[in-house]
Structure formats: C-alpha cells, structure tokens
Design an enzyme around this catalytic site. Sequence first.
Site, PDB file in Angstrom:
ATOM      1  N   HIS A  37      -2.008  -9.622   6.462  1.00  0.00           N
ATOM      2  CA  HIS A  37      -2.486  -8.413   5.788  1.00  0.00           C
ATOM      3  C   HIS A  37      -2.520  -8.655   4.280  1.00  0.00           C
ATOM      4  O   HIS A  37      -1.508  -9.007   3.670  1.00  0.00           O
ATOM      5  CB  HIS A  37      -1.573  -7.229   6.113  1.00  0.00           C
ATOM      6  CG  HIS A  37      -2.129  -5.914   5.664  1.00  0.00           C
ATOM      7  ND1 HIS A  37      -3.111  -5.242   6.365  1.00  0.00           N
ATOM      8  CD2 HIS A  37      -1.835  -5.145   4.585  1.00  0.00           C
ATOM      9  CE1 HIS A  37      -3.397  -4.104   5.736  1.00  0.00           C
ATOM     10  NE2 HIS A  37      -2.645  -4.027   4.647  1.00  0.00           N
ATOM     11  N   MET A  78      -2.454   5.470   6.318  1.00  0.00           N
ATOM     12  CA  MET A  78      -1.423   5.152   5.321  1.00  0.00           C
ATOM     13  C   MET A  78      -0.215   6.055   5.553  1.00  0.00           C
ATOM     14  O   MET A  78      -0.336   7.285   5.549  1.00  0.00           O
ATOM     15  CB  MET A  78      -1.955   5.350   3.908  1.00  0.00           C
ATOM     16  CG  MET A  78      -3.034   4.358   3.485  1.00  0.00           C
ATOM     17  SD  MET A  78      -2.458   2.643   3.525  1.00  0.00           S
ATOM     18  CE  MET A  78      -1.090   2.691   2.351  1.00  0.00           C
ATOM     19  N   HIS A 111      -7.170  -5.217   2.964  1.00  0.00           N
ATOM     20  CA  HIS A 111      -7.104  -3.789   2.653  1.00  0.00           C
ATOM     21  C   HIS A 111      -7.432  -3.599   1.178  1.00  0.00           C
ATOM     22  O   HIS A 111      -6.628  -3.914   0.308  1.00  0.00           O
ATOM     23  CB  HIS A 111      -5.690  -3.284   2.981  1.00  0.00           C
ATOM     24  CG  HIS A 111      -5.453  -1.849   2.636  1.00  0.00           C
ATOM     25  ND1 HIS A 111      -4.185  -1.312   2.572  1.00  0.00           N
ATOM     26  CD2 HIS A 111      -6.299  -0.827   2.344  1.00  0.00           C
ATOM     27  CE1 HIS A 111      -4.265  -0.039   2.244  1.00  0.00           C
ATOM     28  NE2 HIS A 111      -5.540   0.276   2.101  1.00  0.00           N
ATOM     29  N   ASP A 146      -3.241  -7.045   0.759  1.00  0.00           N
ATOM     30  CA  ASP A 146      -3.355  -5.796   0.005  1.00  0.00           C
ATOM     31  C   ASP A 146      -3.917  -6.069  -1.382  1.00  0.00           C
ATOM     32  O   ASP A 146      -3.284  -6.736  -2.210  1.00  0.00           O
ATOM     33  CB  ASP A 146      -1.982  -5.128  -0.130  1.00  0.00           C
ATOM     34  CG  ASP A 146      -1.559  -4.403   1.133  1.00  0.00           C
ATOM     35  OD1 ASP A 146      -2.387  -3.667   1.697  1.00  0.00           O
ATOM     36  OD2 ASP A 146      -0.405  -4.567   1.554  1.00  0.00           O
ATOM     37  N   MET A 148      -7.685  -1.541  -1.811  1.00  0.00           N
ATOM     38  CA  MET A 148      -7.279  -0.315  -2.519  1.00  0.00           C
ATOM     39  C   MET A 148      -7.923  -0.345  -3.891  1.00  0.00           C
ATOM     40  O   MET A 148      -7.250  -0.401  -4.924  1.00  0.00           O
ATOM     41  CB  MET A 148      -5.746  -0.243  -2.592  1.00  0.00           C
ATOM     42  CG  MET A 148      -5.098   0.041  -1.265  1.00  0.00           C
ATOM     43  SD  MET A 148      -3.295  -0.091  -1.286  1.00  0.00           S
ATOM     44  CE  MET A 148      -3.117  -1.851  -0.939  1.00  0.00           C
ATOM     45  N   ASP A 182       0.220   1.563   7.917  1.00  0.00           N
ATOM     46  CA  ASP A 182       0.683   0.751   6.793  1.00  0.00           C
ATOM     47  C   ASP A 182       1.597   1.590   5.910  1.00  0.00           C
ATOM     48  O   ASP A 182       1.184   2.607   5.367  1.00  0.00           O
ATOM     49  CB  ASP A 182      -0.526   0.270   5.989  1.00  0.00           C
ATOM     50  CG  ASP A 182      -0.157  -0.661   4.835  1.00  0.00           C
ATOM     51  OD1 ASP A 182       1.046  -0.934   4.642  1.00  0.00           O
ATOM     52  OD2 ASP A 182      -1.076  -1.119   4.134  1.00  0.00           O
ATOM     53  N   MET A 216      -5.148  -4.460  -4.923  1.00  0.00           N
ATOM     54  CA  MET A 216      -4.986  -3.260  -5.750  1.00  0.00           C
ATOM     55  C   MET A 216      -5.620  -3.486  -7.123  1.00  0.00           C
ATOM     56  O   MET A 216      -5.540  -4.587  -7.668  1.00  0.00           O
ATOM     57  CB  MET A 216      -3.504  -2.943  -5.928  1.00  0.00           C
ATOM     58  CG  MET A 216      -2.750  -2.752  -4.637  1.00  0.00           C
ATOM     59  SD  MET A 216      -0.995  -2.442  -4.961  1.00  0.00           S
ATOM     60  CE  MET A 216      -0.385  -2.266  -3.294  1.00  0.00           C
ATOM     61  N   SER A 275       2.414  -7.987   5.454  1.00  0.00           N
ATOM     62  CA  SER A 275       1.690  -7.810   4.198  1.00  0.00           C
ATOM     63  C   SER A 275       2.205  -8.787   3.151  1.00  0.00           C
ATOM     64  O   SER A 275       3.373  -8.729   2.754  1.00  0.00           O
ATOM     65  CB  SER A 275       1.861  -6.382   3.672  1.00  0.00           C
ATOM     66  OG  SER A 275       1.363  -6.295   2.346  1.00  0.00           O
TER      67      SER A 275
END
Length: 226
Positions: free
Chosen positions: A36, A140, A69, A38, A71, A176, A40, A11
């Site tokens: 990966h 998660m 991913h 992430d 979020m 994750d 947010m 990540s």
Amino acid sequence: MPIRPIRIAPSILSADFSRLGDEVRAIDAGGADYIHVDVMDGHFVPNISFGAVVMKAIRAVTTKPFDVHLMISPADAYLADFAAGGADIITIHAEAGPHLHRSLQAIRALGKKAGVALNPATPVSAIQHVIDDVDLVLVMSVNPGFGGQSFIPEALNKLRQAKALIGARPIDLEVDGGVTAANARAIADAGANVLVAGSSIFAGNDASTYAGRIAAIREAATGRVA
C-alpha cells in the site's frame, strides 16, 4: 454473494524510508498481499510523503501489486505518472477533482484498476452513480494525512453500507486507518476484504516482526491460522 479473499496491505508510509527497498522486501517475504503506497501532497491532506519517482524506485524489489492511494488534489494530472511508475491499483478520493467519473475512466484507460476513497465525513452515497466504474472502494477509518491514528468506530457502519452498495459486483472493499489484530475481525465482519495496516505492522521497524504481525491480522480477520 461471493466472498472475496482477505488481503493484507501493509502501508509503507510507516516504513523506514532510509531503507525503503529492504522494508518492502521484508513485508513481501512476510506475507503481504499488496504493497500500500500512500501519496500525500500537503494540500488535500496536511502532510507530504513521496511521489511517483520514489514509488518507481522500489517497483523492482517486489512483484506484489502496488495499491496506490492518492491523497492529492487535483489527481488527474498525475495518474499517468503513477501508472508508468508501476501502480496496479490507483485510488483517488471522491473529492479529488471535479469529475469523478472521468477520473475513473482515465485510470482504467491506463490499464489499471480504479478505486475511490471515502473520507470519514464522505457518505457512501457519493459513489452510488459510479459504482460500476470502480474496482475498489476504500473506506477511511481515520482522517487522512498521518499514520498512527486510532480507528474511528463509525467506519464499521460505513463499511456495511458500502458492502450493501457493492452487492455481488466484483469489487474489493478496503479499509485504511487504525487497523490492528484487535479490530480486524470486526472490520472483516463489516464487509472489508482488504485491510491496510501501517504502524501496527511497522512499529519499531524491526523486519523480523513483520511476518508475525501480518499473520496476526490475517488470522484475526479470517478466524483461522495463516
């Protein structure tokens, strides 16, 4: 039941953002299977990372799949941006919008693999009616929003439940949060085949250590030397 290969997905949330391109090159050379990403938004989760523009800027430095991913909530309005920016897999949370099935259809219509993420309190049953519309299930094992958290042991039971739901379908099961070489074997035994690792790979941001750390997680998960 077919066995899917173990994949390690570092990540980049834990990377040194001041030299992000070099960090991605280093994990690529170090044996990463996926990158990966992430994302947010400070709304769905209590932190802000980066968006599609930053992701697009590093797309050219690696040919490895971008495992994105999201979020964020709502997610639908941004799917096309991440697809255009180079995502290969786009994972949204089950709670990220009012119509999960429609969102998964939208991801696939963009030519990308579709994933669904389950927060620690979200039951596996939340995806039982869309399981044939996903390519990846992400469990998660921490509460999303921050790197460096400890693995929640109950996630192992959820992985087993998710694996049972997946059955023989060609769906990856990803985990994750808090993944290390110390728990990778238990995670793989519970059914996961894609292991996301952030701080356990990037700690210290010394590129010379990344290959060894990726190999250690893979060796622990597979039971054999990489």
